[in-house]
Design a protein around this motif. Structure first.
Motif, PDB file in Angstrom:
ATOM      1  N   THR A 427       0.835  -1.203   0.000  1.00 30.00           N
ATOM      2  CA  THR A 427       0.000   0.000   0.000  1.00 30.00           C
ATOM      3  C   THR A 427       0.866   1.248   0.000  1.00 30.00           C
ATOM      4  OG1 THR A 427      -1.802  -1.134   1.163  1.00 30.00           O
ATOM      5  CG2 THR A 427      -1.804   1.261   1.240  1.00 30.00           C
ATOM      6  N   HIS A 428       1.953   1.218   0.767  1.00 26.06           N
ATOM      7  CA  HIS A 428       2.899   2.341   0.769  1.00 26.06           C
ATOM      8  C   HIS A 428       3.463   2.568  -0.631  1.00 26.06           C
ATOM      9  CE1 HIS A 428       6.313   4.887   1.926  1.00 26.06           C
ATOM     10  NE2 HIS A 428       7.046   4.087   1.171  1.00 26.06           N
ATOM     11  N   ASN A 429       3.895   1.497  -1.290  1.00 28.57           N
ATOM     12  CA  ASN A 429       4.434   1.646  -2.642  1.00 28.57           C
ATOM     13  C   ASN A 429       3.378   2.138  -3.626  1.00 28.57           C
ATOM     14  OD1 ASN A 429       6.934   0.820  -1.759  1.00 28.57           O
ATOM     15  ND2 ASN A 429       6.788  -1.256  -2.577  1.00 28.57           N
ATOM     16  N   THR A 430       2.130   1.717  -3.423  1.00 28.21           N
ATOM     17  CA  THR A 430       1.043   2.198  -4.278  1.00 28.21           C
ATOM     18  C   THR A 430       0.791   3.684  -4.046  1.00 28.21           C
ATOM     19  OG1 THR A 430       0.039  -0.005  -4.221  1.00 28.21           O
ATOM     20  CG2 THR A 430      -1.357   1.804  -4.942  1.00 28.21           C
ATOM     21  N   SER A 431       0.925   4.139  -2.809  1.00 28.39           N
ATOM     22  CA  SER A 431       0.811   5.570  -2.517  1.00 28.39           C
ATOM     23  C   SER A 431       1.876   6.355  -3.276  1.00 28.39           C
ATOM     24  CB  SER A 431       0.953   5.819  -1.011  1.00 28.39           C
ATOM     25  OG  SER A 431      -0.070   5.187  -0.282  1.00 28.39           O
ATOM     26  N   PHE A 489      -6.261  -4.268  -5.402  1.00 26.65           N
ATOM     27  CA  PHE A 489      -6.230  -2.909  -5.940  1.00 26.65           C
ATOM     28  C   PHE A 489      -4.794  -2.441  -6.163  1.00 26.65           C
ATOM     29  CE2 PHE A 489      -5.859   1.668  -5.030  1.00 26.65           C
ATOM     30  CZ  PHE A 489      -6.622   2.189  -6.066  1.00 26.65           C
ATOM     31  N   CYS A 490      -3.922  -2.717  -5.199  1.00 22.92           N
ATOM     32  CA  CYS A 490      -2.514  -2.317  -5.334  1.00 22.92           C
ATOM     33  C   CYS A 490      -1.861  -3.010  -6.530  1.00 22.92           C
ATOM     34  CB  CYS A 490      -1.752  -2.637  -4.052  1.00 22.92           C
ATOM     35  SG  CYS A 490      -2.255  -1.645  -2.621  1.00 22.92           S
ATOM     36  N   CYS A 491      -2.181  -4.275  -6.741  1.00 22.00           N
ATOM     37  CA  CYS A 491      -1.652  -4.986  -7.911  1.00 22.00           C
ATOM     38  C   CYS A 491      -2.154  -4.357  -9.201  1.00 22.00           C
ATOM     39  CB  CYS A 491      -2.050  -6.463  -7.852  1.00 22.00           C
ATOM     40  SG  CYS A 491      -1.254  -7.411  -6.531  1.00 22.00           S
ATOM     41  N   PHE A 492      -3.425  -3.978  -9.226  1.00 21.29           N
ATOM     42  CA  PHE A 492      -4.011  -3.348 -10.409  1.00 21.29           C
ATOM     43  C   PHE A 492      -3.315  -2.027 -10.731  1.00 21.29           C
ATOM     44  CE2 PHE A 492      -7.315  -0.256 -11.846  1.00 21.29           C
ATOM     45  CZ  PHE A 492      -7.441  -0.717 -13.148  1.00 21.29           C
ATOM     46  N   ILE A 493      -3.146  -1.174  -9.725  1.00 22.25           N
ATOM     47  CA  ILE A 493      -2.501   0.126  -9.943  1.00 22.25           C
ATOM     48  C   ILE A 493      -1.064  -0.060 -10.426  1.00 22.25           C
ATOM     49  CG2 ILE A 493      -1.652   2.193  -8.777  1.00 22.25           C
ATOM     50  CD1 ILE A 493      -4.639   2.262  -9.336  1.00 22.25           C
ATOM     51  N   SER A 494      -0.358  -1.032  -9.861  1.00 18.81           N
ATOM     52  CA  SER A 494       1.037  -1.264 -10.237  1.00 18.81           C
ATOM     53  C   SER A 494       1.148  -1.783 -11.666  1.00 18.81           C
ATOM     54  CB  SER A 494       1.685  -2.252  -9.258  1.00 18.81           C
ATOM     55  OG  SER A 494       1.660  -1.745  -7.940  1.00 18.81           O
ATOM     56  N   ALA A 495       0.308  -2.756 -12.026  1.00 13.38           N
ATOM     57  CA  ALA A 495       0.345  -3.297 -13.386  1.00 13.38           C
ATOM     58  C   ALA A 495      -0.066  -2.230 -14.397  1.00 13.38           C
ATOM     59  CB  ALA A 495      -0.576  -4.511 -13.489  1.00 13.38           C
ATOM     60  N   GLU A 538     -16.237 -16.910 -10.581  1.00 16.07           N
ATOM     61  CA  GLU A 538     -15.094 -16.603 -11.432  1.00 16.07           C
ATOM     62  C   GLU A 538     -14.854 -15.106 -11.606  1.00 16.07           C
ATOM     63  OE1 GLU A 538     -15.867 -18.533 -15.099  1.00 16.07           O
ATOM     64  OE2 GLU A 538     -15.662 -20.573 -14.292  1.00 16.07           O
ATOM     65  N   TYR A 539     -15.870 -14.297 -11.359  1.00 17.22           N
ATOM     66  CA  TYR A 539     -15.740 -12.878 -11.679  1.00 17.22           C
ATOM     67  C   TYR A 539     -15.608 -12.050 -10.402  1.00 17.22           C
ATOM     68  CZ  TYR A 539     -15.886  -9.324 -15.269  1.00 17.22           C
ATOM     69  OH  TYR A 539     -15.542  -8.327 -16.144  1.00 17.22           O
ATOM     70  N   THR A 540     -14.550 -12.306  -9.655  1.00 15.31           N
ATOM     71  CA  THR A 540     -14.279 -11.598  -8.417  1.00 15.31           C
ATOM     72  C   THR A 540     -13.687 -10.224  -8.724  1.00 15.31           C
ATOM     73  OG1 THR A 540     -12.030 -12.461  -8.252  1.00 15.31           O
ATOM     74  CG2 THR A 540     -13.796 -13.810  -7.303  1.00 15.31           C
ATOM     75  N   LEU A 541     -13.418  -9.449  -7.668  1.00 13.65           N
ATOM     76  CA  LEU A 541     -12.788  -8.146  -7.862  1.00 13.65           C
ATOM     77  C   LEU A 541     -11.436  -8.298  -8.551  1.00 13.65           C
ATOM     78  CD1 LEU A 541     -12.753  -5.059  -7.300  1.00 13.65           C
ATOM     79  CD2 LEU A 541     -11.570  -5.604  -5.156  1.00 13.65           C
ATOM     80  N   ALA A 542     -10.631  -9.248  -8.095  1.00 17.11           N
ATOM     81  CA  ALA A 542      -9.321  -9.463  -8.703  1.00 17.11           C
ATOM     82  C   ALA A 542      -9.455  -9.874 -10.163  1.00 17.11           C
ATOM     83  CB  ALA A 542      -8.554 -10.525  -7.920  1.00 17.11           C
ATOM     84  N   ALA A 543     -10.454 -10.698 -10.479  1.00 19.02           N
ATOM     85  CA  ALA A 543     -10.672 -11.113 -11.867  1.00 19.02           C
ATOM     86  C   ALA A 543     -11.071  -9.919 -12.738  1.00 19.02           C
ATOM     87  CB  ALA A 543     -11.747 -12.195 -11.925  1.00 19.02           C
ATOM     88  N   LYS A 544     -11.851  -8.998 -12.186  1.00 18.17           N
ATOM     89  CA  LYS A 544     -12.220  -7.796 -12.934  1.00 18.17           C
ATOM     90  C   LYS A 544     -10.989  -6.953 -13.240  1.00 18.17           C
ATOM     91  CE  LYS A 544     -16.998  -7.111 -11.395  1.00 18.17           C
ATOM     92  NZ  LYS A 544     -17.938  -6.162 -10.770  1.00 18.17           N
ATOM     93  N   TYR A 545     -10.125  -6.794 -12.247  1.00 17.32           N
ATOM     94  CA  TYR A 545      -8.898  -6.030 -12.464  1.00 17.32           C
ATOM     95  C   TYR A 545      -8.038  -6.683 -13.549  1.00 17.32           C
ATOM     96  CZ  TYR A 545      -9.609  -3.060  -8.326  1.00 17.32           C
ATOM     97  OH  TYR A 545     -10.089  -2.141  -7.419  1.00 17.32           O
ATOM     98  N   ALA A 546      -7.896  -8.001 -13.480  1.00 16.23           N
ATOM     99  CA  ALA A 546      -7.071  -8.714 -14.463  1.00 16.23           C
ATOM    100  C   ALA A 546      -7.654  -8.577 -15.865  1.00 16.23           C
ATOM    101  CB  ALA A 546      -6.939 -10.186 -14.074  1.00 16.23           C
ATOM    102  N   GLU A 547      -8.967  -8.714 -15.978  1.00 15.15           N
ATOM    103  CA  GLU A 547      -9.605  -8.600 -17.289  1.00 15.15           C
ATOM    104  C   GLU A 547      -9.417  -7.201 -17.861  1.00 15.15           C
ATOM    105  OE1 GLU A 547     -13.767 -10.144 -18.911  1.00 15.15           O
ATOM    106  OE2 GLU A 547     -13.970  -8.281 -17.790  1.00 15.15           O
TER     107      GLU A 547
END
Length: 681
Positions: A427-431, A489-495, A538-547
Motif C-alpha cells: 500500500t505504501h508503494n502504491t501511494s 487494488f494495489c496490484c491493479f494500480i502497479s500493473a 469466477e468474476y471476483t474483484l481481482a478477476a475484474k482487475y485482471a480482465e
C-alpha cells in the motif's frame, strides 16, 4: 335478484361461499401436512428456569427469491454443529487475518452462554455467508446451503443488523461488505459502508472511553455507555471494529474517488494493539492516531499546520537519544524535536491502517484537489502539496520499528509473510505510484509540464510497481489465504503503471516488462484463492482487475497512439454484479493523448538510487530534502515566485532524487516474528 331456494333458505351464492372457505381450509391443512414432512433440525429451547429441552422444528427448504420480502424475514436454520464449527474455523482462518476484529477466545466463551449466543446469531450467519465457499463440499455443506439460500441469509443479516444498533450488528455488516467487495459486487457494499460510518459515531466508537469525561453538556444517546467499565479485551475489540470500518471507508473513497466519511472532527482513537498482546489479554495502551480534517487539508494550507500523526502518548527523550538507540520501542514524532512515540505496543494491523490512511491522503488531499492550471500561485501550492506528501511517505518508511527491519537469523526460521504487514508495504508503494504519476506523466495541456521532474518521478513509479510485483509474488508463494481487496487494488494500480510507462518510455511495439505478466498471474491467483471451492465464482474483484488490464494491454498493442489516462483508474471497471460487469475499455480512455516527457534515462536501463533502511533517524540526503521542502513552502507563507523557472532546481537536486521512498522485498520487514495462533494483525 338471485333465485331463492324452495325452502326459503339463503341464496345459493352463500352456499358457494361456504364451500369456497372449506376448500381453502383443506388446502391450508394440506400445506401444513406437507411442511411437517420436510427436513427438520433440532434447536435448544430454554425454559424460564434455565433448563434446556429439545424441540423439533420443521423448516421448509424451498429456495426463496432474494428479491422478495420473504427473503429478509425468513431465518434459515443454522447447520448441524460439525458443519457450523467447520464454517467458523474457515472464517477465522481465511477472513479474520484481514478484518481482525473478533477475539476468538471471547467469541467461543460467548457462544457457550445462552444470552450471549443469541446476540451472536447475526455474526454467525454473516460468517457463514463469507466462509461457505472455503469449506470443502465433502464436508456435507452443500446439502444444507445453496447459493439462493446464502443470498437469502445475506439479506436477513442486513435487515437484522440495520434494525438496531449493536457491536455485533456492526461486525456482521463489516463481514458482509468486505465479502461483497471481494466478490466483485462492490456496488452492494457502498451503501452498507455509508451506514457503518454513521453508526460507529452513534455508538461512540470513534472516541476512546477515557475521553467520555470530556463530553459536552448535551450528551448523545449512547455517551453514557462509554463510561461503563468493560474488560480490556472487549474495549480492544470495539476499537478494532472501528478501525476495520475506517479501512472500508478509506477503500471506498480511494477506489471510487468519493469523499471520506470519517474525518478529524469525528475521531479520537488509539491505534489497535499488537494482536499477540490481545490474544493473551495483556493490558496495554497504544498511541492515538490523528486524522486530518478535509477543510484544513485543502491545497494552500501547509500540512505542517495539520495535526501530527500521533498524539496522546508522546514522551520526552534525551536530546542525544534517537529512534535507533531506543531500539524497537521508540520512533520519532513529527510533532516536534525531543518528542517520541512509544510504538512497541502496536502491531501489523495498525501499520496497515496507517498505510491505508497515507494512500487516502494522497487521493483526498492531492489527486482530488482542484487547482487552476493557468494560475501560477495555485500551481505552486499544488507542487508544495506534492512535496509535503512525498516527505510524509518517506517519514513513514524511515521510522518503521526496528523489530521489523531485516533480521537474517529470524528470516532463516520464519518463512511466512504477515498479511497485514505485507499489505501495509505494498500500500505504501502504491501511494508512491499514485502521488508521482501526475508528475511522471503530465497531460499535454499543462503549460508547465516541461519544468516538472517527470523522469525522476517516472523512475520512482516504475521501481515501486516492480517491487509490488515482487512482494506479491513472494507472498502468494508462502500463503494460502484469500487476499484482501486492497491487495488486489494495489496490484491493479502497479500493473497499470507498467503499461502506462511502456507507452511513454518504450518502443511502440515493445511489450511491457515481465513484472506486468507477474502481476496478472498474481491477480488470477488472488481470484482463485478468493473463490475457494466455489467453481462458479469466477468474476471476483481481482478477476475484474485482471480482465481490465488485459483489455488495456490488447488495445495498447493494437492502437499506435493509444494512451492510458493515469487518473482514470477510478472509472475503468464496473462494480456491479457479474452479469453487468463485463466491459471493454471505455471510449473516454481510447485515444487519449499526453505529451511525452523529455526523457533523460530510462528506468529500464538505470534503476533508481537505492539505499538500505537508514540506521540513523534521518539520512543526510533526507535532511537536505527536509530543508529544501521547508524552503519550498515559502510561497504559502507570503513570498511570491516571479516565474516557474525554479521548479526544476527545487525538484531535480540530489536531495530529491536520491531519497529512498520504496519498500522492497530485500528490506525484509514482512514478518512480525510471532508464532501464536491467529497471529495476524
Amino acid at each position: 335478484m338471485p333465485a331463492m331456494p324452495e325452502d326459503g333458505g339463503r341464496p345459493s351464492s352463500s352456499t358457494d361461499a361456504k364451500g369456497s372457505v372449506l376448500s381453502m381450509l383443506l388446502q391450508e391443512l394440506q400445506q401444513v401436512k406437507d411442511l411437517q414432512n420436510t427436513s427438520s433440525y433440532e434447536q435448544e429451547d430454554h425454559g424460564e428456569d434455565g433448563s434446556r429441552t429439545r424441540k423439533r422444528t420443521r423448516v421448509q427448504y424451498e429456495e426463496p427469491s432474494p428479491t422478495t420480502a420473504e427473503a429478509t424475514s425468513t431465518v434459515l436454520p443454522l447447520p448441524p454443529p460439525h458443519v457450523l464449527e467447520a464454517l467458523i474455523e474457515a472464517y477465522f482462518n481465511n477472513f479474520s487475518p484481514w478484518i481482525p476484529m473478533i477475539h476468538r477466545a471471547r467469541f467461543d466463551k460467548r457462544r457457550a452462554d445462552v444470552q450471549e449466543n443469541e446476540k451472536l446469531l447475526v455474526v454467525l450467519r454473516a460468517m457463514m455467508v463469507a466462509a461457505m465457499r472455503h469449506v470443502p463440499r465433502d464436508n456435507a455443506v452443500g446439502q444444507y446451503w445453496t447459493q439462493q439460500q446464502l443470498e437469502a441469509t445475506r439479506s436477513w443479516v442486513i435487515s437484522t443488523a440495520m434494525s438496531s444498533l449493536s457491536i455485533e450488528n456492526l461486525q456482521a455488516l463489516t463481514i458482509i461488505a468486505f465479502n461483497d467487495i471481494g466478490n466483485g459486487e462492490a456496488m452492494r457494499a457502498w451503501s452498507i459502508i455509508g451506514s457503518l460510518t454513521r453508526t460507529v459515531e452513534y455508538l461512540q466508537l470513534t472516541v476512546e472511553r477515557e475521553d467520555a469525561d470530556r463530553a459536552p453538556l448535551s450528551k448523545s444517546l449512547f455517551s453514557r455507555s462509554q463510561q461503563v467499565e468493560r474488560p480490556w479485551v472487549e474495549d480492544e475489540e470495539r476499537r478494532r471494529v472501528f478501525w476495520n470500518i475506517f479501512n472500508l471507508d478509506r477503500f471506498c473513497s480511494i477506489t471510487m474517488g468519493w469523499n471520506t466519511s470519517l474525518t478529524n472532527n469525528d475521531i479520537r482513537r488509539r491505534l489497535p494493539c499488537d494482536i499477540s498482546l490481545w490474544w493473551q489479554d495483556e493490558f496495554i495502551k497504544t498511541p492515538y492516531y490523528n486524522i486530518w480534517d478535509k477543510s484544513e487539508g485543502r491545497i494552500g494550507n501547509p500540512i505542517s499546520l495539520l495535526p501530527s500523526t500521533y498524539g496522546g502518548m508522546a514522551q520526552s527523550i534525551s536530546p542525544g537519544e534517537s529512534a535507533t538507540t531506543s531500539g524497537e520501542n521508540i520512533t520519532l514524532s513529527p510533532a516536534g524535536a525531543g518528542m517520541a512515540i512509544n510504538m512497541s505496543t502496536v502491531g501489523a494491523f495498525a501499520y496497515s491502517v496507517e498505510a491505508t490512511e497515507s494512500l487516502s491522503q494522497v487521493t483526498t488531499y492531492f489527486l482530488q484537489q482542484k487547482f487552476d492550471i493557468r494560475d501560477q500561485r495555485e500551481i505552486e501550492s499544488w507542487l508544495v502539496r506534492f512535496k509535503e506528501l512525498d516527505l510524509r511517505l518517506i517519514h513513514w518508511k524511515m521510522f518503521l520499528p526496528q523489530k521489523w527491519k531485516p533480521d537474517m537469523a529470524r528470516q532463516a526460521v520464519h518463512t511466512s509473510m504477515d498479511p497485514n504487514l505485507t499489505l501495509a508495504h505494498i500500500t505504501h508503494n502504491t501511494s508512491i505510484i499514485l502521488l508521482h504519476q501526475p508528475i511522471a506523466f503530465p497531460p499535454k495541456e499543462w503549460s508547465f509540464r516541461g519544468r516538472l521532474p517527470s523522469t525522476s518521478s517516472a523512475e520512482t513509479c516504475y521501481a515501486a510497481a516492480i517491487e509490488v510485483a515482487s512482494i506479491t509474488a513472494n507472498y502468494l508463494r508462502t500463503s494460502s489465504l484469500p487476499v484482501a481487496n486492497q491487495f488486489a487494488f494495489c496490484c491493479f494500480i502497479s500493473a497499470r503503471l507498467l503499461l502506462i510507462h511502456c507507452k511513454y518510455y518504450r518502443a511502440a511495439a515493445e511489450d511491457p516488462p515481465p513484472e506486468f505478466n507477474s502481476l496478472l498471474e498474481s491477480l488470477d491467483e488472488i481470484s482463485r484463492s478468493w473463490a475457494g471451492f466455489d467453481e462458479t465464482k469466477e468474476y471476483t474483484l481481482a478477476a475484474k482487475y485482471a480482465e481490465r488490464l488485459r483489455a488495456l494491454q490488447k488495445k495498447a498493442s493494437q492502437v499506435t497512439h493509444f494512451q492510458i489516462d493515469p487518473s482514470d483508474y477510478t472509472v475503468e471497471i464496473s462494480h456491479d454484479s457479474p452479469s453487468q460487469a463485463r466491459s471493454e475499455p471505455s471510449p473516454a480512455t481510447a485515444g487519449q493523448s499526453f505529451q511525452r516527457p523529455e526523457m533523460r534515462t530510462s528506468p529500464a536501463e538505470t534503476s533508481p538510487s537505492k539505499t538500505t533502511v537508514p540506521e540513523a533517524p534521518i539520512s543526510h540526503s533526507a535532511q537536505m530534502y527536509f530543508d529544501t521542502n521547508r524552503a519550498f513552502q515559502a510561497p504559502n507563507q507570503g513570498a511570491e515566485m516571479q516565474d516557474m523557472s525554479s521548479i526544476s532546481q527545487l525538484f531535480l537536486d540530489q536531495s530529491f532524487v536520491d531519497v529512498d521512498r520504496i519498500i522492497s522485498l530485500d528490506d525484509g520487514i514482512f514478518d512480525t516474528g510471532y508464532d501464536g495462533s491467529f497471529s495476524y494483525g
